[in-house]
Design a protein around this motif. Sequence first.
Motif, short mmCIF file in Angstrom:
data_model
loop_
_atom_site.label_atom_id
_atom_site.label_comp_id
_atom_site.label_asym_id
_atom_site.label_seq_id
_atom_site.Cartn_x
_atom_site.Cartn_y
_atom_site.Cartn_z
N UNK A 94 -17.22 -1.49 -111.12
CA UNK A 94 -17.15 -0.21 -110.43
C UNK A 94 -15.86 -0.09 -109.64
N UNK A 97 -21.08 -5.93 -111.86
CA UNK A 97 -21.24 -4.48 -111.83
C UNK A 97 -20.38 -3.86 -110.73
N UNK A 98 -20.45 -4.53 -109.55
CA UNK A 98 -19.65 -4.02 -108.42
C UNK A 98 -18.17 -4.11 -108.75
N UNK A 106 -24.82 -8.52 -110.68
CA UNK A 106 -24.61 -7.49 -109.66
C UNK A 106 -23.15 -7.44 -109.24
N UNK A 108 -25.24 9.69 -115.34
CA UNK A 108 -26.69 9.46 -115.45
C UNK A 108 -27.38 10.82 -115.57
N UNK A 109 -27.72 11.18 -116.78
CA UNK A 109 -28.33 12.48 -117.03
C UNK A 109 -29.62 12.29 -117.80
N UNK A 152 -17.56 5.57 -116.25
CA UNK A 152 -18.98 5.19 -116.45
C UNK A 152 -19.73 6.41 -116.96
N UNK A 181 -12.34 2.42 -110.24
CA UNK A 181 -11.75 3.32 -109.26
C UNK A 181 -10.23 3.29 -109.31
N UNK A 182 -9.66 2.19 -109.88
CA UNK A 182 -8.20 2.01 -109.83
C UNK A 182 -7.54 2.78 -110.97
#
Lengths: 324, 267
Positions: A299, A295-296, A292, A316-317, A313, A303-304
Motif C-alpha cells: 500500500x 500488504x502495508x 499484513x 472494492x465494489x 489497487x 502511494x509513491x
Amino acid sequence: MKQHQFLKDIDPRFQLLGWRVGVFAAVIGLIIISLIAVLAERQGLFNPKTRLHFVAESGAGLAPGLQVRLSGFRIGVVDEVSLNEQAKVDVEILVEERYMKWIKLDSIALLQQDGVIGDHFIEISGGSSNVAVMQEGGVLTFAATLGLSDIALDLRNRTLPIFDSVQQTFDYLNDPKGDIRQTLSNVQQLTAEVRQTREKIDQLLLRTDGLLDQEVRSNLQSSQQFLNRADLIASEVAQQMPSMLRSADASLRSVDSITQDASASMRILRSTVEQSAPMIPGMVRDGGDLLRRSDQTLEAVQQIWPLSRSLERPALTAPVVESR
Amino acid sequence: MFWQRLSLLLLLALLGACSSAPKEPIPALRMAVHDSHSKALRAIQQEDLASAAEYWQQTLLRYQALDDWQGQGQARLGLAQAQHKLGQLEVAQATLKPLLAQVLFGDAIRAQAHLQLAMISLPDVGVAAMYLAESERLCAKPCALQWAQHNLAAKIAASKLDWPRVAMISGQLLATAPATERAEIAHAHRLQALALLRQQQAGAALPHIQAALELDRVLAKPAWLLEDYRLQLEIATVLRDEALQQESRQRLQSVCQAVRCDPDYPR
C-alpha cells in the motif's frame, strides 16, 4: 218369688258387679283411645302438612292414600286423585312440614313400586341445593316410570327386529342356491379333486424315486472321477509347495525389512513433528504478520509516484452484474 | 564527481517531494474486510464459486460489524451472485430480499439487487418484468446497469417468443452501447442472432453469432462459447452449410471436453 231369691245378690262375687263392669269398660276404652292416638301420632296425623300438586298423564297406579317417600322415608301421603278438563290426572299430596326443607322447586315426583308386585308409592327426588324450597300449593314435575307392561312392550319392540334378522340369516343359510350352500358344495368337490391329485402325486413320487436312484448313481461316479482328479492336483501341489514356501519366506523377510525401515522413518518423522509442532503456531502468526506487513508495504509503495499509476489497487465494489 | 553528487541529491529531493506523508495505521478489522472483499471479487472473477460464496459471507459479517451499509450491500450482491451461479436459487433470493426495501443500502445497490432478482426469477416472466421495472426506476441516470437491463428485457421478450421485440431491444443496445461493455454487447449479438433465426433470417443471424463468438473468446467464458456454438450449429443447419456445421460440432466438442459437458445438451 223363689226365683227372685235365687237371683238375689247375696254372693259376694256379684256384689258391685255393675261398677266393676263399668270400670273395666272404661279402662278398655281408655286403652283403645290411647292406642289410636299413638298410631295416629305414628302415622303423622297430628303433624302439620303442606299440600303439593302435580299432573300425571295417566292415573294408573295412583290412588289416594299412596305413600309419598323421600330417599326411602315416608314423608307424606297422596290425598286426592282426580281427572281434570284436559283428561289428565291432578294429584294432590300432603307432605309433612318438617320434610319440606328437602323439597326444592326442581324436585321431581316419580311413581315407583316396591319390588315387582309390591305397592306403588310416590318417590320425590331432592332438588338442587342452590334452589329455593317449594312452598304450599307448589307444583312438582311428575315423571312416569315404565311399568312391567311398558318394559315388556319395549323389549318386544327391540327384540322383534333381531328375531326377524336371525330368521333372514337362517333363510339365507338354508337357500340351496345361496352362496353358503354353493360354497359347501364347491368345498366338497374340491376335496374330491384333492384326493385324486394326491393319488397322482403318489404315482409321480414313485416314478421320481426311480429316476433319482439312477441320477444319484451317475452323480456318484462323477464325484469319484472328480476326487481322483483332485487327488492328482493335491499331489502336484505337494511337490510344488516347498519351493513356494521358500519364495514366500524370502518375500516375508523383504516385507519385514521394509516394515522396519518404515518404522524407523515414522520414528524420525514423529520426532521431527514433535520438535517442530510447538513452532507451528508461532510460524502461522509470523506468516499472518508478514502478510499484513507486506500488504502495508504494498500500500505504501502504491502511494509513491510513478508506481501509484501502474500499481493501482482494485476498487472494492459490488461484483459486475451480467445479464447472461 | 560533483555532477554525480548533485544528481543524487536532486533525485533524493525529487523522491522526497513525490512521497506522501506517512499514513495512519489501518484498524485490523478494516484490513480484514478489505482483504476478504478483494479475495471475494477475485474468486468470483475466476469462477471459483464456492470460495467466492465463503469470502462474500465473511465480508458481509465484517461490514456488518463495521456498520458499513454500502459494504454490506455489495457483499450481499456478490454472495447472491455466487449462490445463483451455484444453482441455489432460493438461497440467493433470500440473500437479496433484505436489500429491496432498506433505504440505508442506497439506490444503486437496490437497483442491482432488483436486477439480480429479476434474473433469478426469469422462468417466471411476470415476476422478472416486475423486478426489472423497479430496477430501472431506482437506477440513477446515467445508469451503469442499463445495458444489462436492456439485455434482460430482451431475454424476457424471448421467453414470451416475442422475437421482433427481442431484435429491436438488442439492436438498440448494439447501436448505443460503448465498446467497453463487451459482455453485454456479446450477449446482445447472440440475442439478435437468435431473434433473426426464429424469424427465418438465418443468413442475417450468422454475422451476429460470429461477432458474439469473437467477443466471448476474448472474455474467456467457456459456458458462453458453448451457447454460441450451439446457436451457430443451428444456423448452419438451417443454411445447410455442411462445412460450418462440421466446424461448429468440432469446436463444441472440444470446449465440451474441457468443461465436461454433453455437446448435444445445454447444461
